[in-house]
Motif scaffolding. Structure first.
Motif, short mmCIF file in Angstrom:
data_model
loop_
_atom_site.label_atom_id
_atom_site.label_comp_id
_atom_site.label_asym_id
_atom_site.label_seq_id
_atom_site.Cartn_x
_atom_site.Cartn_y
_atom_site.Cartn_z
N LYS A 1 41.20 50.97 46.44
CA LYS A 1 41.43 50.75 45.02
C LYS A 1 41.42 49.25 44.75
O LYS A 1 41.86 48.46 45.58
N GLN A 2 40.93 48.90 43.59
CA GLN A 2 40.86 47.48 43.25
C GLN A 2 42.25 46.87 43.09
O GLN A 2 42.51 45.78 43.59
N GLY A 3 43.13 47.58 42.40
CA GLY A 3 44.50 47.08 42.23
C GLY A 3 44.51 45.70 41.60
O GLY A 3 43.93 45.46 40.55
N LYS A 4 45.16 44.76 42.29
CA LYS A 4 45.27 43.39 41.79
C LYS A 4 44.13 42.49 42.27
O LYS A 4 44.12 41.30 41.98
N MET A 5 43.19 43.06 43.01
CA MET A 5 42.07 42.27 43.51
C MET A 5 41.15 41.85 42.37
O MET A 5 40.94 42.62 41.42
N LEU A 6 40.61 40.64 42.46
CA LEU A 6 39.57 40.23 41.54
C LEU A 6 38.30 41.03 41.83
O LEU A 6 38.15 41.61 42.90
N THR A 7 37.40 41.05 40.88
CA THR A 7 36.18 41.84 41.03
C THR A 7 35.37 41.42 42.25
O THR A 7 34.85 42.26 43.00
N ASN A 8 35.25 40.12 42.48
CA ASN A 8 34.50 39.63 43.65
C ASN A 8 35.13 40.12 44.95
O ASN A 8 34.43 40.55 45.87
N ARG B 1 31.29 40.57 33.98
CA ARG B 1 31.23 40.13 32.58
C ARG B 1 32.51 40.51 31.83
O ARG B 1 33.02 39.75 31.02
N ILE B 2 33.03 41.71 32.13
CA ILE B 2 34.27 42.14 31.49
C ILE B 2 35.42 41.24 31.92
O ILE B 2 36.24 40.81 31.09
N GLU B 3 35.48 40.94 33.21
CA GLU B 3 36.55 40.10 33.73
C GLU B 3 36.47 38.70 33.11
O GLU B 3 37.50 38.13 32.74
N ASP B 4 35.27 38.16 32.99
CA ASP B 4 35.10 36.83 32.40
C ASP B 4 35.54 36.82 30.94
O ASP B 4 36.17 35.86 30.48
N SER B 5 35.20 37.88 30.21
CA SER B 5 35.56 37.93 28.79
C SER B 5 37.07 38.04 28.61
O SER B 5 37.63 37.50 27.65
N GLU B 6 37.74 38.74 29.51
CA GLU B 6 39.19 38.87 29.42
C GLU B 6 39.89 37.55 29.74
O GLU B 6 40.96 37.26 29.22
N ASN B 7 39.28 36.76 30.61
CA ASN B 7 39.89 35.49 31.00
C ASN B 7 39.66 34.39 29.98
O ASN B 7 40.31 33.35 30.04
N MET B 8 38.72 34.60 29.05
CA MET B 8 38.46 33.60 28.03
C MET B 8 39.54 33.66 26.96
O MET B 8 39.94 34.75 26.52
N PRO B 9 40.05 32.51 26.49
CA PRO B 9 41.08 32.53 25.44
C PRO B 9 40.51 33.03 24.13
O PRO B 9 39.36 32.76 23.79
N TRP C 1 39.03 48.95 32.93
CA TRP C 1 37.68 48.43 32.98
C TRP C 1 36.65 49.55 33.12
O TRP C 1 35.58 49.47 32.57
N CYS C 2 37.02 50.56 33.88
CA CYS C 2 36.08 51.65 34.13
C CYS C 2 35.70 52.36 32.82
O CYS C 2 34.55 52.70 32.60
N SER C 3 36.67 52.55 31.95
CA SER C 3 36.41 53.22 30.68
C SER C 3 35.46 52.40 29.81
O SER C 3 34.66 52.94 29.05
#
Length: 215
Positions: free
Chosen positions: A93-100, A156-164, A135-137
């Motif tokens: 499971k991804q859990g708290k892991m970053l996507t990479n 791309r989803i992760e990057d968009s969430e990290n952008m203010p 994210w899966c949804s």
């Protein structure tokens, strides 16, 4: 040396094989010399182990790298270890892991389940199962043929969430402006002036009403 553990033994064997493949491609090490060269990197106990194994083989079999790998894995990378890694891959499971990090871990563990690793559809399915649900949804609305494509979507989803957000940017600007205004106000005031008050005294002249006597 033979006492580094199952995972270290596996990494060592993979590293040696990759090195030999590079050397072979350069014409420096033919396959029939791989085992002979490998024994130069084994500890004394492992050399004795391989000597005992090779005594029971024909010379051409004892020089077969695939035979050496099979016996090495049986001795130092047992099936119990492989099964444990396979289960880790299945339930990853991804859990708290970053996507990479999740992608690298998933790809690395997939080698313990060759049947799944050879099936792009099943790999995509497994990768989605371990992804963060929020994210899966979102990502399922994008059609992907492989888990690598799905991974790109997650990035791309992760990057968009990290952008203010715009509201956060505006609030940060206001906060900076307030700090600037406060600093300017302090500078404009300057040091406070202190006022000094002198006690005023009165002097009276005796010329008009005084008496003088001459002796």
């Amino acid at each position: 040396m033979g006492n580094e553990g199952h995972e270290a033994a596996e990494k060592w064997l993979n590293h040696v094989e990759k090195t030999f493949l590079v050397m072979q491609s350069q014409g420096n090490l033919p396959p029939d010399r791989w085992i002979e060269t490998t024994t130069e990197f084994l500890g004394p106990e492992l050399v004795s182990w391989w000597r005992q194994e090779s005594y029971q083989m024909l010379p051409e079999v004892a020089a077969d790298w695939e035979v050496f790998k099979q016996l090495f894995r049986k001795m130092f990378i047992p099936l119990e270890y492989i099964d444990r890694k396979k289960q880790e891959f299945t339930h990853l499971k991804q859990g708290k892991m970053l996507t990479n990090e999740y992608y690298r871990r998933f790809t690395d563990l997939s080698r313990y389940d060759p049947e799944v690793a050879a099936n792009p559809v099943e790999m995509l399915h497994r990768f989605k199962l371990g992804t963060k649900k929020k994210w899966c949804s979102i990502a399922t609305s994008t059609l992907c043929a492989t888990y690598q494509e799905f991974y790109e979507v997650l990035l791309r989803i992760e990057d968009s969430e990290n952008m203010p957000s715009e509201s956060e940017d505006e609030e940060e600007k206001k906060g900076n402006q307030r700090r600037d205004d406060k600093g300017k106000g302090q500078l404009s005031q300057g040091p406070r002036k202190s006022q000094s008050f002198k006690r005023s005294g009165t002097s009276s002249s005796s010329s008009s009403g005084g008496l003088s006597s001459n002796v």
